[in-house]
Design an enzyme around this catalytic site. Structure first.
Site, PDB file in Angstrom:
ATOM      1  N   HIS A 180       0.945  -1.140   0.154  1.00  0.00           N
ATOM      2  CA  HIS A 180       0.038  -0.038   0.050  1.00  0.00           C
ATOM      3  C   HIS A 180       0.909   1.290   0.030  1.00  0.00           C
ATOM      4  CE1 HIS A 180       1.005   0.562   4.244  1.00  0.00           C
ATOM      5  NE2 HIS A 180       0.669  -0.650   4.516  1.00  0.00           N
TER       6      HIS A 180
ATOM      7  N   CYS B 299       3.412  -4.871   6.481  1.00  0.00           N
ATOM      8  CA  CYS B 299       3.181  -4.808   4.933  1.00  0.00           C
ATOM      9  C   CYS B 299       4.398  -4.260   4.381  1.00  0.00           C
ATOM     10  CB  CYS B 299       2.213  -3.600   4.750  1.00  0.00           C
ATOM     11  SG  CYS B 299       0.424  -4.106   5.684  1.00  0.00           S
TER      12      CYS B 299
END
Length: 504
Positions: A138, A146
């Site tokens: 992202h 992430c």
């Protein structure tokens, strides 16, 4: 549902492609020109590879000859955890392995600008009992398990994935690695406990390297299987179960031959590197993840963490280069896990060692003239300190006169005693009046004798013990003081509306 998705960000629910302004930004003209140059169609399939150590994300795209070619490499703004696979929920690890991204995993309404779900855990992860959910690639340059890019970068990557889906690709493959699987990197990390897993996924890395085709991935017996096909006499394709026994399958002979050739070459190079003593990479000392050097150079006290630093240049020089996207003010660069560092044993001060020698050859480092008789000042000093009559020897480089004295039967002196002894003997210089020593009757513990030196003595810093910094960092300028990461206040992130309202 929309409200929950906006709040979730990295742990968002799966949502499909939507008519969203951010999600429908066109592919930039520069990328379109690169596709034309490399004989690629806008809507041809893509493949993504991630490397933690290099902090890079590669987007590969299928050319008209049917093979994949590298379209663009994006520096990763932030990834978290350590080198190695994700094992459990909450371990902050970014996953490693092979994953499949379909349209339902694309999130056009992410709180982190745009995102797509990596698909962790896959069947292999589940077979090993690994847990975790909603691990994303992202924007926003902020990671808690992430792979985080800048908003501008994820907009490009998202647009490439979107166009591949519009072109008919049902899912694109995501390959996540600890580092580029080269002989050099395998040699550097040869003692890492994750090496068996890394060798297993290197098989898929090699399949892609030699064929430039997306490897078919299956799982059985809790392991990866690449490019499996049904045997010639089989009536149907083999059925794989990650926890069950492997079915009968074959791998195309041309692929097997090419992969074996590459692996033989890699293993030969690996053996040479190990034989010549290639240093083993240090294990994680509590640092949380990494950051590409181009981003670390833009942040005050920035560090690449577990990613590769700036070799052959400095972060200060890289600071003049243009960053690939906007770095938010709340970005949190890699820093040590303070709980891990606090639980580790504190490094001890290096003890002073006194080496015993026969009386006939005992010499004490001194700045006094060579005509000074043995058995004078230092013999008296030793007796006054209660160390007996044994001669001791200590060596020190010029121009300072420093000696460490200890009993002949003792090989080490505790730091406190050494510091007292050091204070006594470093003050001994030529011109000392020994007649004053004869007038002293009672022994004195840790006696100090000094005379006015002919020249000002320089401070002795050889024995000063410096505790290692809480984190390794790349210096962005010679002579600057290293500061502990986290000294600067962390600026809280702005709301979604305020951050992007100006853009809209």
């Amino acid at each position: 549902m929309t409200a929950s998705v906006l709040l979730a960000g990295c742990d968002t629910d799966q949502v499909s492609l939507a008519t969203n302004a951010k999600a429908n930004q066109p592919v930039p003209p520069k990328l379109l020109a690169a596709m034309v140059e490399k004989d690629m169609d806008l809507q041809s399939p893509i493949l993504v590879r991630l490397f933690k150590q290099e902090a890079e994300l590669e987007v590969w795209k299928q050319a008209r000859n049917g093979q994949f070619a590298l379209l663009k490499t994006y520096p990763i703004c932030r990834w978290s955890g350590d080198l190695g696979p994700k094992v459990r929920e909450g371990d902050r690890q970014a996953p490693e392995g092979f994953y499949s991204i379909n349209p339902s995993q694309m999130n056009p309404q992410s709180a982190y600008y745009l995102s797509f779900n990596t698909g962790y855990p896959n069947a292999f992860d589940k077979a090993l009992g690994r847990t975790g959910s909603q691990l994303m690639v992202h924007g926003d340059c902020s990671s808690r398990g992430c792979y985080a890019m800048t908003d501008e970068q994820i907009a490009e990557i998202y647009s490439l994935g979107r166009e591949s889906f519009f072109g008919g690709q049902k899912a694109f493959q995501l390959q996540a690695y600890p580092f580029k699987m080269t002989p050099v990197n395998m040699a550097k990390h040869r003692n890492n406990p994750n090496m068996p897993f890394w060798k297993m996924i290197k098989e898929g890395y090699d399949h892609f390297e030699v064929t430039r085709q997306e490897p078919k991935v299956d799982f059985c017996e809790k392991k990866y299987v690449f490019d499996a096909a049904k045997p010639a006499d089989a009536k149907r394709d083999p059925v794989f179960d990650a926890s069950a026994k492997c079915p009968a399958y074959v791998i195309p002979e041309d692929v097997v031959a090419a992969v074996r050739g590459k692996q033989a070459k890699d293993e030969a190079e690996y053996a040479k590197l190990v034989a010549k003593g290639t240093p083993v990479a240090r294990m994680n000392t509590g640092i949380d993840g990494g950051m590409n050097k181009i981003f670390a150079a833009k942040i005050p006290e920035g560090s690449t963490g577990l990613s590769e630093g700036a070799e052959g240049t400095t972060l200060q020089m890289l600071a003049m280069a243009k960053a690939p996207g906007t770095i938010p003010g709340h970005v949190n660069p890699p820093k040590p896990n303070l709980d891990s560092v606090a639980s580790a044993p504190a490094p001890q001060e290096e003890p002073v060692v006194a080496v015993s020698a026969p009386a006939t050859s005992a010499r004490v480092a001194t700045a006094a003239p060579t005509t000074e008789k043995s058995g004078g000042f230092f013999s008296n000093l030793g007796r006054k300190m209660g160390m007996g009559s044994s001669d001791t020897t200590a060596t020190t480089p010029p121009p300072q006169a420093t000696a460490s004295v200890a009993p002949a039967t003792t090989t080490t002196t505790p730091p406190t005693a050494a510091s007292r002894l050091k204070a006594a003997v470093t003050r001994f210089v030529p011109g000392h009046d020994k007649s004053k020593d004869a007038t002293k009757d009672a022994p004195k513990p840790a006696a100090t004798v000094a005379a006015k030196p002919a020249e000002p003595a320089k401070p002795d810093t050889r024995l000063a013990a410096t505790r290692p910094a809480l984190k390794p960092s790349v210096s962005d300028g010679a002579g600057e003081a290293t500061q502990i990461m986290g000294a600067a206040p962390v600026i809280s992130s702005n709301s979604f509306d305020s951050r992007f309202g100006a853009v809209k």
